[in-house]
Design a protein around this motif. Sequence first.
Motif, PDB file in Angstrom:
ATOM      1  N   ILE A  32       0.840  -1.209   0.000  1.00 38.65           N
ATOM      2  CA  ILE A  32       0.000   0.000   0.000  1.00 38.65           C
ATOM      3  C   ILE A  32       0.870   1.252   0.000  1.00 38.65           C
ATOM      4  O   ILE A  32       0.616   2.197  -0.754  1.00 38.65           O
ATOM      5  CB  ILE A  32      -0.976  -0.014   1.199  1.00 38.65           C
ATOM      6  CG1 ILE A  32      -2.060  -1.061   0.979  1.00 38.65           C
ATOM      7  CG2 ILE A  32      -1.597   1.369   1.408  1.00 38.65           C
ATOM      8  CD1 ILE A  32      -2.936  -1.311   2.190  1.00 38.65           C
ATOM      9  N   ASP A  33       1.910   1.272   0.825  1.00 40.32           N
ATOM     10  CA  ASP A  33       2.815   2.424   0.871  1.00 40.32           C
ATOM     11  C   ASP A  33       3.502   2.634  -0.484  1.00 40.32           C
ATOM     12  O   ASP A  33       3.619   3.768  -0.968  1.00 40.32           O
ATOM     13  CB  ASP A  33       3.865   2.247   1.967  1.00 40.32           C
ATOM     14  CG  ASP A  33       3.278   2.340   3.366  1.00 40.32           C
ATOM     15  OD1 ASP A  33       2.161   2.898   3.513  1.00 40.32           O
ATOM     16  OD2 ASP A  33       3.937   1.855   4.313  1.00 40.32           O
ATOM     17  N   THR A  34       3.949   1.527  -1.085  1.00 35.52           N
ATOM     18  CA  THR A  34       4.604   1.608  -2.389  1.00 35.52           C
ATOM     19  C   THR A  34       3.632   2.144  -3.439  1.00 35.52           C
ATOM     20  O   THR A  34       3.979   3.019  -4.244  1.00 35.52           O
ATOM     21  CB  THR A  34       5.117   0.218  -2.825  1.00 35.52           C
ATOM     22  OG1 THR A  34       5.991  -0.282  -1.817  1.00 35.52           O
ATOM     23  CG2 THR A  34       5.845   0.292  -4.152  1.00 35.52           C
ATOM     24  N   LEU A  35       2.414   1.635  -3.429  1.00 40.24           N
ATOM     25  CA  LEU A  35       1.419   2.084  -4.402  1.00 40.24           C
ATOM     26  C   LEU A  35       1.027   3.545  -4.172  1.00 40.24           C
ATOM     27  O   LEU A  35       0.821   4.295  -5.134  1.00 40.24           O
ATOM     28  CB  LEU A  35       0.185   1.188  -4.360  1.00 40.24           C
ATOM     29  CG  LEU A  35       0.396  -0.240  -4.888  1.00 40.24           C
ATOM     30  CD1 LEU A  35      -0.868  -1.069  -4.691  1.00 40.24           C
ATOM     31  CD2 LEU A  35       0.798  -0.226  -6.342  1.00 40.24           C
ATOM     32  N   ASN A  36       0.930   3.976  -2.927  1.00 44.22           N
ATOM     33  CA  ASN A  36       0.621   5.381  -2.639  1.00 44.22           C
ATOM     34  C   ASN A  36       1.716   6.309  -3.153  1.00 44.22           C
ATOM     35  O   ASN A  36       1.428   7.374  -3.711  1.00 44.22           O
ATOM     36  CB  ASN A  36       0.395   5.588  -1.145  1.00 44.22           C
ATOM     37  CG  ASN A  36      -0.967   5.116  -0.690  1.00 44.22           C
ATOM     38  OD1 ASN A  36      -1.902   5.049  -1.481  1.00 44.22           O
ATOM     39  ND2 ASN A  36      -1.080   4.794   0.583  1.00 44.22           N
ATOM     40  N   SER A  37       2.990   5.916  -2.972  1.00 45.53           N
ATOM     41  CA  SER A  37       4.082   6.751  -3.488  1.00 45.53           C
ATOM     42  C   SER A  37       4.078   6.745  -5.013  1.00 45.53           C
ATOM     43  O   SER A  37       4.346   7.772  -5.643  1.00 45.53           O
ATOM     44  CB  SER A  37       5.433   6.276  -2.952  1.00 45.53           C
ATOM     45  OG  SER A  37       5.745   4.994  -3.445  1.00 45.53           O
ATOM     46  N   LEU A  38       3.741   5.610  -5.624  1.00 49.05           N
ATOM     47  CA  LEU A  38       3.649   5.546  -7.076  1.00 49.05           C
ATOM     48  C   LEU A  38       2.519   6.440  -7.582  1.00 49.05           C
ATOM     49  O   LEU A  38       2.686   7.169  -8.569  1.00 49.05           O
ATOM     50  CB  LEU A  38       3.421   4.102  -7.531  1.00 49.05           C
ATOM     51  CG  LEU A  38       3.273   3.868  -9.026  1.00 49.05           C
ATOM     52  CD1 LEU A  38       4.541   4.270  -9.766  1.00 49.05           C
ATOM     53  CD2 LEU A  38       2.938   2.417  -9.299  1.00 49.05           C
ATOM     54  N   SER A  40       1.338   9.101  -6.117  1.00 50.14           N
ATOM     55  CA  SER A  40       1.774  10.481  -5.941  1.00 50.14           C
ATOM     56  C   SER A  40       2.716  10.904  -7.069  1.00 50.14           C
ATOM     57  O   SER A  40       2.590  11.997  -7.630  1.00 50.14           O
ATOM     58  CB  SER A  40       2.468  10.629  -4.589  1.00 50.14           C
ATOM     59  OG  SER A  40       2.993  11.908  -4.435  1.00 50.14           O
ATOM     60  N   THR A  41       3.651  10.033  -7.418  1.00 49.65           N
ATOM     61  CA  THR A  41       4.584  10.316  -8.505  1.00 49.65           C
ATOM     62  C   THR A  41       3.842  10.474  -9.826  1.00 49.65           C
ATOM     63  O   THR A  41       4.119  11.389 -10.610  1.00 49.65           O
ATOM     64  CB  THR A  41       5.628   9.181  -8.618  1.00 49.65           C
ATOM     65  OG1 THR A  41       6.295   9.048  -7.374  1.00 49.65           O
ATOM     66  CG2 THR A  41       6.633   9.477  -9.712  1.00 49.65           C
ATOM     67  N   LEU A  42       2.887   9.601 -10.082  1.00 57.38           N
ATOM     68  CA  LEU A  42       2.127   9.673 -11.329  1.00 57.38           C
ATOM     69  C   LEU A  42       1.264  10.929 -11.389  1.00 57.38           C
ATOM     70  O   LEU A  42       1.129  11.537 -12.455  1.00 57.38           O
ATOM     71  CB  LEU A  42       1.268   8.420 -11.499  1.00 57.38           C
ATOM     72  CG  LEU A  42       2.038   7.130 -11.784  1.00 57.38           C
ATOM     73  CD1 LEU A  42       1.084   5.943 -11.804  1.00 57.38           C
ATOM     74  CD2 LEU A  42       2.788   7.223 -13.089  1.00 57.38           C
ATOM     75  N   GLU A  48       2.510  17.855 -14.534  1.00 55.52           N
ATOM     76  CA  GLU A  48       3.555  18.449 -15.367  1.00 55.52           C
ATOM     77  C   GLU A  48       3.208  18.321 -16.847  1.00 55.52           C
ATOM     78  O   GLU A  48       3.413  19.249 -17.621  1.00 55.52           O
ATOM     79  CB  GLU A  48       4.903  17.787 -15.091  1.00 55.52           C
ATOM     80  CG  GLU A  48       5.473  18.121 -13.726  1.00 55.52           C
ATOM     81  CD  GLU A  48       6.688  17.283 -13.370  1.00 55.52           C
ATOM     82  OE1 GLU A  48       7.051  16.367 -14.148  1.00 55.52           O
ATOM     83  OE2 GLU A  48       7.278  17.529 -12.309  1.00 55.52           O
ATOM     84  N   GLN A  49       2.678  17.171 -17.241  1.00 54.22           N
ATOM     85  CA  GLN A  49       2.286  16.957 -18.637  1.00 54.22           C
ATOM     86  C   GLN A  49       1.163  17.913 -19.030  1.00 54.22           C
ATOM     87  O   GLN A  49       1.173  18.459 -20.132  1.00 54.22           O
ATOM     88  CB  GLN A  49       1.839  15.507 -18.863  1.00 54.22           C
ATOM     89  CG  GLN A  49       2.953  14.493 -18.779  1.00 54.22           C
ATOM     90  CD  GLN A  49       3.927  14.597 -19.941  1.00 54.22           C
ATOM     91  OE1 GLN A  49       3.583  15.077 -21.007  1.00 54.22           O
ATOM     92  NE2 GLN A  49       5.146  14.149 -19.708  1.00 54.22           N
ATOM     93  N   ASN A  50       0.187  18.111 -18.136  1.00 56.69           N
ATOM     94  CA  ASN A  50      -0.915  19.033 -18.421  1.00 56.69           C
ATOM     95  C   ASN A  50      -0.413  20.459 -18.586  1.00 56.69           C
ATOM     96  O   ASN A  50      -0.870  21.188 -19.466  1.00 56.69           O
ATOM     97  CB  ASN A  50      -1.981  18.957 -17.329  1.00 56.69           C
ATOM     98  CG  ASN A  50      -2.790  17.683 -17.394  1.00 56.69           C
ATOM     99  OD1 ASN A  50      -2.854  17.018 -18.423  1.00 56.69           O
ATOM    100  ND2 ASN A  50      -3.411  17.321 -16.284  1.00 56.69           N
ATOM    101  N   THR A  51       0.525  20.857 -17.738  1.00 54.77           N
ATOM    102  CA  THR A  51       1.109  22.190 -17.835  1.00 54.77           C
ATOM    103  C   THR A  51       1.856  22.340 -19.157  1.00 54.77           C
ATOM    104  O   THR A  51       1.711  23.354 -19.854  1.00 54.77           O
ATOM    105  CB  THR A  51       2.074  22.445 -16.656  1.00 54.77           C
ATOM    106  OG1 THR A  51       1.354  22.278 -15.435  1.00 54.77           O
ATOM    107  CG2 THR A  51       2.672  23.832 -16.717  1.00 54.77           C
ATOM    108  N   ARG A  52       2.646  21.334 -19.502  1.00 55.59           N
ATOM    109  CA  ARG A  52       3.397  21.364 -20.760  1.00 55.59           C
ATOM    110  C   ARG A  52       2.444  21.407 -21.955  1.00 55.59           C
ATOM    111  O   ARG A  52       2.658  22.165 -22.908  1.00 55.59           O
ATOM    112  CB  ARG A  52       4.294  20.120 -20.846  1.00 55.59           C
ATOM    113  CG  ARG A  52       5.379  20.238 -21.876  1.00 55.59           C
ATOM    114  CD  ARG A  52       6.360  19.076 -21.814  1.00 55.59           C
ATOM    115  NE  ARG A  52       7.028  19.040 -20.531  1.00 55.59           N
ATOM    116  CZ  ARG A  52       7.239  17.935 -19.819  1.00 55.59           C
ATOM    117  NH1 ARG A  52       6.837  16.782 -20.266  1.00 55.59           N
ATOM    118  NH2 ARG A  52       7.853  17.979 -18.662  1.00 55.59           N
ATOM    119  N   GLU A  53       1.365  20.625 -21.896  1.00 60.56           N
ATOM    120  CA  GLU A  53       0.372  20.615 -22.972  1.00 60.56           C
ATOM    121  C   GLU A  53      -0.290  21.992 -23.120  1.00 60.56           C
ATOM    122  O   GLU A  53      -0.477  22.478 -24.234  1.00 60.56           O
ATOM    123  CB  GLU A  53      -0.691  19.551 -22.700  1.00 60.56           C
ATOM    124  CG  GLU A  53      -1.772  19.470 -23.750  1.00 60.56           C
ATOM    125  CD  GLU A  53      -2.862  18.459 -23.404  1.00 60.56           C
ATOM    126  OE1 GLU A  53      -3.823  18.397 -24.170  1.00 60.56           O
ATOM    127  OE2 GLU A  53      -2.747  17.762 -22.383  1.00 60.56           O
TER     128      GLU A  53
END
Length: 110
Positions: A32-38, A40-42, A48-53
Motif C-alpha cells: 500500500i505504501d509503495t502504491l501510494n508513493s507511485l 503520488s509520482t504519477l 507536469e504533462q498538463n502544464t506542458r500541454e
Amino acid sequence: MNSKGGSTVGASAAELKNRKLRDTIKQLNTTIDTLNSLISTLQTTISEQNTREQNYKEQIDYLTKKLFGRSSEKKVGDIPGQMSLFNEAEMTVDQRQMTVPVKAHTRKKR
C-alpha cells in the motif's frame, strides 16, 4: 498428556496462523505504501504533462495567429479616442496643393 499435547499443538497452530496473518498484513501495508508513493509520482507527472500541454497549446495559438492572423499593415479603422500619428500632416496640407497636374497623352498603337 494428550490434552496438554493437543492444546500445545492447537496453540502453536493458532500462533503460526497469527504470524502468517501478521506477515501478510505487513506485506500488504508495504505494498500500500509503495502504491501510494507511485500514485503520488504519477499525479505529479500528469500535472507536469498538463502544464506542458497547455504551454504548447498557447504557443500553437500564438503562432497560428501570427501566421494566419491579420497583418499589422492592414488598417481596420481608427480606434475611438486614439489619436492618429500619420494623419496629422495630411490634415494640415491643403488638398489643392496635393494634386499634381499631369499632361494628357495618348498611347501609340502597335
